[in-house]
Design an enzyme around this catalytic site. Structure first.
Site: not given
Lengths: 476, 150
Positions: A95, A202, A234, A324, A376, A399-400
């Site tokens: 991605d 995600n 995102h 990212h 979420m 990044h998360g």
């Protein structure tokens, strides 16, 4: 991960001294608990990356690191073309330029509450999300190439957004060096109806509330205040990026031996930066970055239109847009000399510190906004890049939250319908075409994002500025 | 929702199952022949997205690929299906595979995605080389597997 394999440098910095064919050490930034919870695959992948030709300084893992493909997710590595450095399709991932952008709305929670349900429905219907969804835009061959060369600039020229948006997008909205001619017809075909779509997994679109401000100086520059409503998007380069990743991963895996590169894992697929395949990948990957920037720009336009219909007093301005999953040419100090390096960030966010020339003048005093997506049901964070980060990990941060549980396990543990109901009871509205998709993304399937962000802050990779909690979440 | 199964419409269709990966999903086909294992892996790919039993196999799509070895061929084959699903907006539930050395000719049958009926959970970005394996076990069964990125 087995702590006995690591050498602790400080509470938040752990080293893997070089062994075997490692050219540089591995460095993991995290607290002890996060490291204990990391899969041994992360250790293996950090050490594998350290064997690649031309790697500089260290193979890094951020606090949210987890098992990826070849490179760990949350991995950072820089390569010097002058010493045989490589570019890796595996080091960027499928991605390409997946990222987060954050929009201020000028609204408060009180403005939102009366129309929250209406807004959730409207966003769900206007922003295409999920499998098989298409955008309203169909790109012919000429438009496709113009989009791949122009990124968010192309989108704005087409009427999707405001010229001022470009100021607060990495690369000012247009990645230089993109070569649409290096992108295959298959990749272009996959994208022709997918502009302005969220995707799935995600990826999300969230309406969030600023619940805490930790650094008032940076928050003031970012124009964030407790009680503010913001919107977070995102997503990435959609089918085009996936196809480019697929095609070059295979090409690089097959040609590696010819370049005398030994791959300990086929997913480390890479090529010398100055080789034909390396240059073609860079041209295609940069085009995919532009695709992601254009995609998030079109979604921004759709979000603005939706707010204008329901909350006409809203004014949506862009705080920042970060990618990212990228490889970018950046100048960093190596042994006191400014050196151009190809910095791979896979599931890691650029986090340039105050004064960096790439930052827009309005943000230069406090550093780059670092946007960390949560789950979420928990929270997202805004951080700011630090001067320390430039020397710690080439100006990078997490990044998360990072997954702590497989999708398989998650669907055994939760039912999507229950997750939606429980979150609604807490005031968080979820809209998704798939309950199973919601179960796979259940908040409990992720690490505690606060722990990850605290580790990044304490390691000085970036400093905490604000905590955002979701009120509406559109999932693909 | 099931995580492993056999196509009840056609008992000759192979078994499939999922195996865990921290962020994504492993797909595995198991069968008496390499072809059956490849077909099973394709069915497992569909099951990442939706329940294969909900997909009516009406429209055929033919795919051919070749690669230097069986493992790269499996990844190519799954990626060809990912591409067809993405560009045609379809899902597949029946597969026929013919192998000749490292060249593959296959037909997949499926139907257009209907979100309300199929409730697709997630789209697959691509098949990867992680946990990639094509081999015959000691009992003679063929296994074809890899992790797919979602």
């Amino acid at each position: 991960m087995d702590l006995s394999l690591l050498k602790q440098q400080s509470r938040f910095e752990w080293h893997i001294p070089p062994f075997g064919k490692m050219r540089v050490p591995g460095v993991i930034y995290a607290n002890e608990m996060l490291i204990r919870d990391m899969d041994m695959k992360v250790y293996e992948q950090v050490t594998n990356v350290a064997t690649l030709p031309g790697i500089v300084r260290a193979s890094y893992a951020m606090p949210d690191a987890h098992w990826g493909y070849g490179f760990p997710i949350g991995g950072v590595a820089a390569f010097d073309p002058h010493v045989g450095g490589v570019v890796s399709a595996g080091g960027v991932g499928f991605d390409i330029s997946c990222g987060v952008r954050l929009l201020r709305t000028g609204l408060t929670v009180d403005d939102l509450q009366p129309v929250k349900e209406q807004l959730a429905e409207a966003l769900f219907h206007r922003v295409p999300a999920g499998v098989g969804s298409t955008g309203t835009l169909h790109l012919d061959r000429n438009d496709m190439d113009a989009m791949l060369a122009g990124g968010a600039r192309w989108a704005i020229a087409k009427g999707y957004g405001l010229p001022i948006d470009l100021e607060c997008i990495e690369e000012r909205g247009c990645m230089a060096g993109a070569k649409p001619e290096c992108v295959s017809d298959h990749a272009k075909k996959r994208q022709q109806d997918e502009m302005g779509t969220l995707g799935s997994g995600n990826h999300y679109l969230e309406v969030q509330q600023v619940v805490n401000v930790f650094a008032t100086d940076a928050a003031s520059v970012f124009d964030l205040h407790e009680g503010d409503i913001v919107v977070s998007v995102h997503c990435g380069s959609r089918g085009l990026g996936h196809q480019i990743g697929t095609e070059f991963l295979k090409r690089m895996a097959i040609t590696a031996a010819g370049h005398k590169i030994e791959l300990r894992d086929r997913e480390l697929a890479c090529a010398p930066i100055n080789s034909e395949v390396g240059q073609e990948y860079l041209g295609a990957m940069r085009a995919a970055i532009n695709c992601a920037l254009a995609n998030r720009q079109i979604i921004t336009h759709l979000v603005r239109k939706t707010f204008a219909d329901i909350l006409p007093q809203a004014s949506l301005s862009l705080l920042y847009d970060v990618s990212h999953n990228t490889c970018k040419v950046e100048e960093h100090l190596i042994d006191g000399n400014a050196t151009s390096l190809f910095v791979h960030r896979k599931g890691a966010t650029r986090a340039f510190g105050p004064g960096h020339p790439d930052l827009p003048p309005s943000l230069r005093t406090v550093g780059q906004p670092v946007l960390i997506g949560g789950t979420m049901g928990t929270a997202s964070y805004v951080l700011a890049g630090t001067r320390d980060s430039m020397s710690l990990a080439f100006g990078s941060a997490c990044h998360g939250a990072g997954r702590s549980m497989s999708r398989h396990q998650a669907t055994r543990q939760w039912h999507g319908r229950d997750v939606v109901r429980e979150l609604a009871a807490r005031g968080i509205l979820i809209r998704s075409p798939s309950f199973r998709g919601v179960a796979e993304e259940a908040p409990g399937a992720y690490k505690e994002v606060s722990e990850v962000v605290d580790a990044a802050d304490r390691a000085k990779l970036a400093r905490k500025v604000a905590r955002l909690e979701p009120l509406v979440c559109v999932k693909g | 929702m099931s995580y492993a199964g056999t196509n009840v419409e056609s008992p000759l269709q192979p078994n499939w199952e999922h195996f865990p990966h921290e962020a994504d999903m492993g797909v595995r086909g198991i069968g008496p022949t390499k072809e059956a294992a490849f077909a099973g892996a394709a069915l497992a790919l569909t099951a990442v997205i939706t329940d294969p039993a909900e997909v009516i196999p009406t429209q055929p799509v033919t795919v051919s690929c070749d690669a230097p070895d069986d493992e790269l061929l499996l990844v190519d084959r799954l990626n060809a299906l990912v591409y067809e699903m993405a560009t045609r907006k379809v899902l597949f539930s029946r597969f026929e595979v013919h192998l000749n050395a490292h060249a593959l000719q296959a037909t997949a049958w499926g139907e257009p995605v209907e979100v309300a009926r199929h409730r697709p959970a997630v789209e697959v970005k691509g098949a990867t080389y992680t946990d990639l394996l094509v081999k015959q076990d000691q009992k003679g069964s063929w296994i074809a597997q890899c992790v797919v990125d979602v």
